[in-house]
Every structure is written in structure tokens, then in C-alpha cells.
Design an enzyme around this catalytic site. Structure first.
Site, PDB file in Angstrom:
ATOM      1  N   ASP A  83       0.801  -1.225   0.000  1.00  0.00           N
ATOM      2  CA  ASP A  83       0.000   0.000   0.000  1.00  0.00           C
ATOM      3  C   ASP A  83       0.834   1.276   0.000  1.00  0.00           C
ATOM      4  OD1 ASP A  83      -2.922  -1.044   0.371  1.00  0.00           O
ATOM      5  OD2 ASP A  83      -1.685  -2.191   1.760  1.00  0.00           O
ATOM      6  N   ARG A 104       2.770   5.294  17.020  1.00  0.00           N
ATOM      7  CA  ARG A 104       2.440   6.413  16.122  1.00  0.00           C
ATOM      8  C   ARG A 104       3.142   7.703  16.515  1.00  0.00           C
ATOM      9  NH1 ARG A 104       1.904   2.534  12.953  1.00  0.00           N
ATOM     10  NH2 ARG A 104       0.020   1.288  13.213  1.00  0.00           N
ATOM     11  N   ASP A 148      -5.517   4.909  13.987  1.00  0.00           N
ATOM     12  CA  ASP A 148      -4.171   5.355  13.634  1.00  0.00           C
ATOM     13  C   ASP A 148      -4.155   6.646  12.827  1.00  0.00           C
ATOM     14  OD1 ASP A 148      -2.755   3.446  15.075  1.00  0.00           O
ATOM     15  OD2 ASP A 148      -2.983   1.949  13.492  1.00  0.00           O
ATOM     16  N   SER A 153      -4.805  -7.770   8.739  1.00  0.00           N
ATOM     17  CA  SER A 153      -4.089  -6.512   8.845  1.00  0.00           C
ATOM     18  C   SER A 153      -3.237  -6.607  10.102  1.00  0.00           C
ATOM     19  CB  SER A 153      -5.095  -5.367   8.954  1.00  0.00           C
ATOM     20  OG  SER A 153      -4.441  -4.229   9.462  1.00  0.00           O
TER      21      SER A 153
HETATM   22  N1  ARG Z   1      -6.634  -1.677  17.494  1.00  0.00           N
HETATM   23  C1  ARG Z   1      -5.280  -1.300  17.774  1.00  0.00           C
HETATM   24  C2  ARG Z   1      -5.184   0.176  18.023  1.00  0.00           C
HETATM   25  O1  ARG Z   1      -6.044   0.898  17.624  1.00  0.00           O
HETATM   26  C3  ARG Z   1      -4.323  -1.736  16.706  1.00  0.00           C
HETATM   27  C4  ARG Z   1      -4.428  -0.997  15.412  1.00  0.00           C
HETATM   28  C5  ARG Z   1      -3.554  -1.543  14.327  1.00  0.00           C
HETATM   29  N2  ARG Z   1      -3.897  -2.914  14.107  1.00  0.00           N
HETATM   30  C6  ARG Z   1      -3.755  -3.605  12.997  1.00  0.00           C
HETATM   31  N3  ARG Z   1      -4.012  -4.847  13.087  1.00  0.00           N
HETATM   32  N4  ARG Z   1      -3.410  -3.088  11.863  1.00  0.00           N
HETATM   33  O2  ARG Z   1      -4.244   0.639  18.626  1.00  0.00           O
END
Ligand code: ARG
Length: 401
Positions: A14, A95, A124, A175
Site C-alpha cells: 500500500d 504512532r 491510527d 491486517s
Molecule cells: N486496534 C489497535 C489500536 O487501535 C491496533 C491498530 C492496528 N492494528 C492492525 N491490526 N493493523 O491501537
């Protein structure tokens, strides 16, 4: 001068496509920014080469593993932070460190905009953009998946049409986001919340049903931070890595939850955080003997609020900073050793010692040598129950009894 955009780059399909996609949609030059937060996999050099091959004009790569461990994972440990009582904030704390590097790269390369690969449904995007707004208020944000209609199918078609050096056939139904503090897996088969996770989902942890022999570990802390494991000095990063390995081998730290996203959706996530969960367990047990009762009770509520703020993308907010100051103050005496057994999916503490402990053997003992004056308890209880007793007398009178 051509506009420049820095892109948070993972090296995957991506964000590799996003380089050219953003270029075509905006006419801007794209600078790829890859940050190592201990996610493993490819080397930063390979990722950098791919970014350039996919059309980035520059590639900025940073090994932020120690920075992440010291400045993001350790505050999470000091807070014993678990969002909704379960989730050690794996993605949420990565992040802000990525944001720091994005803003730094934007300054270095004269970019006006920051781009990231998040969708419009998750947390995110919020964490990236709130962080960027806070650290670089003049910078704009763009998310090609959300704002420039970059769907998965289009990404594959684009990569094939342009002959980008990236795998488009390997279809991972999940993911995944991972770093040294843990790993998060969602989507696909897991979206049916009655489906149990299959074995192939896990990577940081072995199946706890068939554990190897129990593994006893002694973790030494200094002011809330691990400094040695089994007597061998370690950095924060090494402590997490070592416990990922040892607790992971015992299947410690598997978490399967439906959580409340900031955007109002409930979502199913599988986490694996063997090192983080072993460390939080040990740290909490050390706090139990070194932090005074009222401070400890209050800290539990601070910790919950801290986890919510960090989950909700408020890492750089004033309230988070104030709570950090409180938490830091509580860690002054959180030094000493915790012994724990890692086995069959559990990390169980069975010994603790500290020079700054509040545990007083002479007060606690039921044997001879007891220095606690039991006769004082009677009067204390009388006064402690007084206000309820007075109220209850009034209640009975009012009820006409
Ligand atoms: N739900 C978690 C959060 O909001 C992880 C987010 C990323 N997860 C992922 N499987 N891409 O912090």
C-alpha cells in the site's frame, strides 16, 4: 518549487504504491520515511532502496528502537497502561514516535504535507494527524487510502502496471501491525467474533497448551524501569526483547478482545505482547510493595485515564504530560527485584525484594515479634463506621420504625 510530501513508509504494497499514487494525484515529490520500532522483517536499507525504486525522490530511514523503548514503551510500563484493562497500547504508542520522525523529515526536506497509509475507519489516522497538528501546526495531512481512493484492488493494479518491485500476489487476509512492544492482528476471519483465532495468526508467542519446562526469571527495576534480567544488565530495549523471547516461548501475553475504537466502532483484535505483559506484571507487583496505599489507589485511576488518552491519539496533549509528571513521581521508590515463573501462558510472580519496600515484616507477622498493637484496632473501627452508623439510625427513624 515543486511541493514536497513526506510519506510514512512501511515497505509494503500500500505505501509503495502510495508513492506514485500521491505523485500522480498531486504533482508533488514524495519523500519516504521508514522508522524502525522493532517490527522486524526487512532491513532499513532494503526498505530505503524499494522506496527509491518506487519513485520516492528521497528516503529517510531511522533506527528508533531505543528511542521507542525508552521514551514510549517505558512510560507505558510505568503507567501499567492497559486500554480497557487488556491492551498494552502496542500500535498507539508507535504512532507518536513515527510522527516525530515524519515532522523531522518534513523540516529536513522542506515538505509542506505529511502522508500516511491509514484508512478512514481506524484510530491510527487520528494518532498520526493529531500528532502532526501538534508538533507541526503548519503541516497539512493527506491519507491516500482515505482521501485519494487508493483501494487494495487499485493498488495491486497500479503496482503491476508500473512494474513496481513489490509482491502483489501474496494475499495476507489479516491486517497486522507490530513493533517490539507487541503485535496486533485484525480483519478477515477474525471479524466474526465467535471465530477463535487459528494458530497461524500468532508469531510472537508459542502455543501455551504445550509449554516447555517452566522458566524462572528475576527482573531488576530501578525507578520503574527494568535494568537487569537474571543479574545481567540490560537496556530497556534489551529487556523487552529478552522477555519477548522467553515469555513468548511460554505463550505469555496472548490477548483476544473486542475494543472500542475512538471512531465509535467496536472491533475485534488479537494481540501478542509477551515482553510487555511480563514486564507490566512484574512492575505492578513491585509497585505493590513500594508505593503507599493512597498513592497506589489514585495511580490506578490515573493509569486508566492515561491509557485512554494515549489510545485516543493524545500522546502530545497537556493532560497526558501532567499525568506523566504524576506517574513519574510515583516511581521514585519502585526499585528492586521481582522473581516470576513463565509457564503455560502465564507469568506468575513468586518473590519480591526491595531496599525501598514498605512491607514491614514485624507489622505483618502473626508470629512472635509482632509489633502491631491490636488493641488500637477497636477504637479505629468504631470511628471508621461512625458516619454510616449515624446515617443508618436516621434512615430507620425516617422509615418510622
Ligand atoms: N486496534 C489497535 C489500536 O487501535 C491496533 C491498530 C492496528 N492494528 C492492525 N491490526 N493493523 O491501537
Amino acid at each position: 518549487m515543486t511541493e514536497r510530501i513526506v510519506l510514512a513508509y512501511s515497505g509494503g504494497l500500500d505505501t509503495s504504491v502510495a508513492i506514485g499514487w500521491i505523485g500522480e494525484a498531486t504533482g508533488a515529490e514524495v519523500i519516504a520515511v521508514a522508522v524502525d520500532v522493532g517490527q522486524g522483517g526487512e532491513s532499513l536499507e532494503d526498505i530505503r532502496q524499494r522506496a527509491l525504486a518506487c519513485g520516492a525522490v528521497e528516503a529517510y530511514v531511522a533506527d528508533a528502537r531505543d528511542e521507542f523503548a525508552n521514551e514510549y514503551a517505558m512510560p507505558t510500563l510505568k503507567a501499567n497502561a492497559l486500554y480497557q484493562g487488556h491492551y498494552p497500547l502496542v500500535s498507539a504508542i508507535s504512532r507518536p514516535v513515527i510522527v516525530k520522525h515524519l515532522v523531522k523529515a518534513a523540516r529536513e526536506f522542506g515538505a509542506t504535507t505529511v502522508a500516511h497509509g491509514c484508512t478512514g475507519k481506524g484510530n491510527d489516522q487520528v494518532r498520526f494527524e493529531v500528532g502532526i497538528q501538534t508538533l507541526g501546526p503548519d503541516l497539512k495531512c493527506i491519507a491516500p487510502v482515505r482521501d485519494l481512493a487508493l483501494t487494495r484492488d487499485k493498488a495491486i493494479a497500479f503496482a503491476e502496471a508500473k512494474g513496481l518491485p513489490i509482491e502483489t500476489t501474496k494475499k495476507n487476509p489479516y491486517s497486522i501491525d507490530q513493533n517490539v512492544w507487541g503485535r496486533a492482528v485484525e480483519t478477515g476471519y477474525l471479524e466474526d467474533i465467535w471465530n477463535a483465532p487459528t494458530k497461524d495468526i500468532y508469531d510472537y508467542t508459542a502455543t501455551p497448551e504445550f509449554p516447555p519446562a517452566p522458566d524462572e526469571v528475576v527482573i531488576s527495576f530501578h525507578q520503574g524501569v527494568p535494568v537487569a534480567i537474571d543479574g545481567v544488565k540490560v537496556s530497556a530495549l534489551q529487556a523487552i526483547q529478552e522477555l519477548n523471547r522467553r515469555a513468548g516461548a511460554q505463550g505469555v501475553g496472548r490477548i483476544d478482545v473486542v475494543e472500542d475504537r475512538l471512531v465509535g466502532i467496536k472491533s475485534r483484535e488479537i494481540y501478542e505482547a509477551p515482553g510487555a505483559m511480563a514486564l507490566i506484571t512484574a512492575h505492578k507487583h513491585l509497585e505493590d510493595i513500594t508505593i503507599e496505599r493512597e498513592q497506589a489507589r489514585f495511580k490506578a485511576t490515573v493509569s486508566q485515564r492515561w491509557a485512554e488518552l494515549v489510545y485516543d491519539g493524545q500522546w502530545f496533549s497537556p493532560l497526558k504530560r501532567s499525568l506523566d509528571a504524576f506517574i513519574e513521581d510515583t516511581q521514585k521508590y519502585v526499585s528492586g527485584d521481582i522473581r516470576m515463573t513463565l509457564h503455560g501462558g502465564q507469568a506468575i510472580v513468586n518473590g519480591r525484594r526491595s531496599e525501598t519496600s514498605l512491607y514491614d515484616f514485624d507489622l505483618a507477622t502473626y508470629d512472635t515479634g509482632d509489633t502491631f498493637d491490636q488493641s488500637q484496632a477497636k477504637g479505629f473501627i468504631e470511628l471508621w463506621g461512625m458516619s454510616s452508623k449515624v446515617a443508618s439510625t436516621r434512615d430507620q427513624r425516617a422509615a418510622g420504625k
